[in-house]
Design a protein around this motif. Sequence first.
Motif, mmCIF file in Angstrom:
data_model
loop_
_atom_site.group_PDB
_atom_site.id
_atom_site.type_symbol
_atom_site.label_atom_id
_atom_site.label_comp_id
_atom_site.label_asym_id
_atom_site.label_seq_id
_atom_site.Cartn_x
_atom_site.Cartn_y
_atom_site.Cartn_z
ATOM 1 N N ALA A 189 0.952 1.424 6.401
ATOM 2 C CA ALA A 189 2.029 1.161 5.430
ATOM 3 C C ALA A 189 2.146 2.336 4.471
ATOM 4 O O ALA A 189 3.244 2.784 4.137
ATOM 5 C CB ALA A 189 1.735 -0.130 4.675
ATOM 6 N N GLN A 190 0.983 2.870 4.058
ATOM 7 C CA GLN A 190 0.989 4.044 3.158
ATOM 8 C C GLN A 190 1.638 5.239 3.854
ATOM 9 O O GLN A 190 2.508 5.906 3.316
ATOM 10 C CB GLN A 190 -0.445 4.434 2.816
ATOM 11 N N TRP A 191 1.168 5.512 5.083
ATOM 12 C CA TRP A 191 1.675 6.674 5.832
ATOM 13 C C TRP A 191 3.175 6.574 6.093
ATOM 14 O O TRP A 191 3.886 7.549 6.065
ATOM 15 C CB TRP A 191 0.959 6.796 7.191
ATOM 16 N N ASN A 192 3.575 5.349 6.415
ATOM 17 C CA ASN A 192 4.977 5.184 6.786
ATOM 18 C C ASN A 192 5.879 4.909 5.555
ATOM 19 O O ASN A 192 7.047 4.591 5.703
ATOM 20 C CB ASN A 192 5.135 4.042 7.814
ATOM 21 N N GLY A 193 5.253 4.996 4.394
ATOM 22 C CA GLY A 193 5.988 4.872 3.128
ATOM 23 C C GLY A 193 6.570 3.508 2.908
ATOM 24 O O GLY A 193 7.652 3.359 2.335
ATOM 25 N N LYS A 194 5.857 2.457 3.414
ATOM 26 C CA LYS A 194 6.389 1.087 3.203
ATOM 27 C C LYS A 194 5.723 0.441 2.000
ATOM 28 O O LYS A 194 4.616 0.763 1.637
ATOM 29 C CB LYS A 194 6.119 0.253 4.460
#
Length: 427
Positions: free
Chosen positions: A422-427
Motif C-alpha cells: 500500500a505504501q509503495w503503490n501510494g494507497k
Amino acid sequence: MDLTMNKKFYQQSIPERLETLKERTGLKPEDLKGFNPNGGLSLESANGMIENVVGLYSLPLGIAQNFFINGREVLVPMAIEEPSVVASASFMAKLAKASGGFEAGMRSQEMIGQLQVLDLADPHQAAAQVLEEKEALLAKAAAFHPNLAKYGGGPRNLEVRVIEDSPIGAFLVVHLIVDVQDAMGANLINSMLEHLASPIEEITGGRVHLRILSNLSDRRLAWARARFALAELAFGDYSGEEVRDGIIEAWAFADCDPYRAATHNKGVMNGIDAVVLACANDWRAVEAGAHAYAARSGRYRSLTQWSKAENGDLLGFIELPMALGIVGGATKLHPTAQASLKLMGVKTVAELGGIAAAVGLAQNLGALRALATEGIQRGHMSLHARQIALTAGAKPEQVDRLAKMLVEEKNIKLTRAQEILAQWNGK
Ligand code: NAD
C-alpha cells in the motif's frame, strides 16, 4: 547462440529454461509441448476422463536438477504447489552426485489381486481345493488378457490365505499375482479377477464377494541408495560429522515413533508424489502402498534408512511399493505426462520407479538435514515470503524486493506485505 548466457537453471527465465531442457536432452519443441501453458490436457480429453467436468486444474511444474541415477543424468519433472521441494531435491541430488549419484531400480512388476470367498463350511479345505486347480486357474486368467504375455507379463501365481479372526467368522482370500510389466495394472488385474470368480465358486462351493487389487503392492518395490561424503555434508559452522550424526539421530526418531514417522514419510512423499503427478499416474495408489508398507511390521516406521559407512560417509536407502504405469491409465492421454516421460528418457516402468524412489530419498535428506541443523523454517522462509508477496498482490517486478524485505524484518505475514505494498503503490 546460447540464450541462457551460462546462467544457472534457477536464474533463467521460463523460456530460457525450456531452451536449456532442449539443449541438454536433444528433444524437439513438440516433445516438450506438454509443458506449455496451452499444451497440456485439453478440455475435451478431460471431459472423457472423469465425470461432470467444468474445467482444468493447474499446478506449477518444476524441473529438479543434478539427479545422476544409474550413471545417467536425469532431469526430473515435479508437479507440486509446495515451495522448497524442487530446490531441496535438486540440492541434495547435487550432494549425492559428488559421490557417484543414486543407484535405483525395481525388483519386479508383480501386482496382487484379491478374491474374498465366503460361505465356506471349511475355508482350509477350500484353500487346498483352489491350490489343486492353480494351473488351470492361472491359464484362465492368462487367456483373458493374451496381450499381456506379448509384453512379457501375465499371471504368475495363485496364493491362498485363511483369515481366521474376522467379525464375520473365518473366510478364504485368494491372491492372484500378475506381472503387469509397464502398466499400472489396476484395470488389468480387476478384469482378470472377475473372470476367476465363477470358477473359484465352482471349485469351492463358496461365494466370491470382493474382487479387487491390493494397493499394498509389496511385490512391486522401488528402491534407491546413495552415498554422501562428509565434505559435501559440512556447511556453515556444521562439520560433516555433526550433520551426518544429526541426520542419523533424526531418522532414528522417525523409525521408532509413528508420530514423527508420519511427518518424515510425508516429506519423502513430497518428492515422490510430485514426480508421480507430473507423469499423470495414480498418486493415491502410491500413497496407499507407501504407508501400508511403512506399517508392515505392525509398527508404522520410516520408509528410509540412514547409516554411517565404514569410511564415515552417510549412506541412505529407501524401498517402497511403486505401482506406476507408462502405458494405459491417463499417461498416454495427458500431454504433460508424455513430455515428462520424454524429458526423463524413461523407457520402462522400472526406470520411472527408480527415479521416483531416488527423489524420495533426496527429499528425505533435505528435510532431515535442515531439521538436524538450522531448522526447517530458515530454508523455507524466502520461498514462503515470495508466496505471501504474490498473495498480497505484488506485481511481478515487486515480488523479489517485497519478499526480501519481509525476510529481513522477520515478519512474513500477509498483513505486513499488504501494508508495504500500500505504501509503495501510494494507497
Ligand atoms: P489399462 O486398463 O489402460 O491397461 C493397460 C493396457 O496397456 C492393457 O490393455 C495392456 O495390454 C496394454 N499394454 C501396452 N503395452 C504394455 C506393456 N508394455 N506392459 C503392460 N501392458 C501394456 O490400465 P491399468 O494399468 O490396468 O490400470 C490403471 C488405471 O486403473 C489407473 O488409471 C488407476 O487410477 C486405475 N485404478 C486404480 C485402482 C486402485 O489403485 N485401487 C482401482 C481401479 C482403477
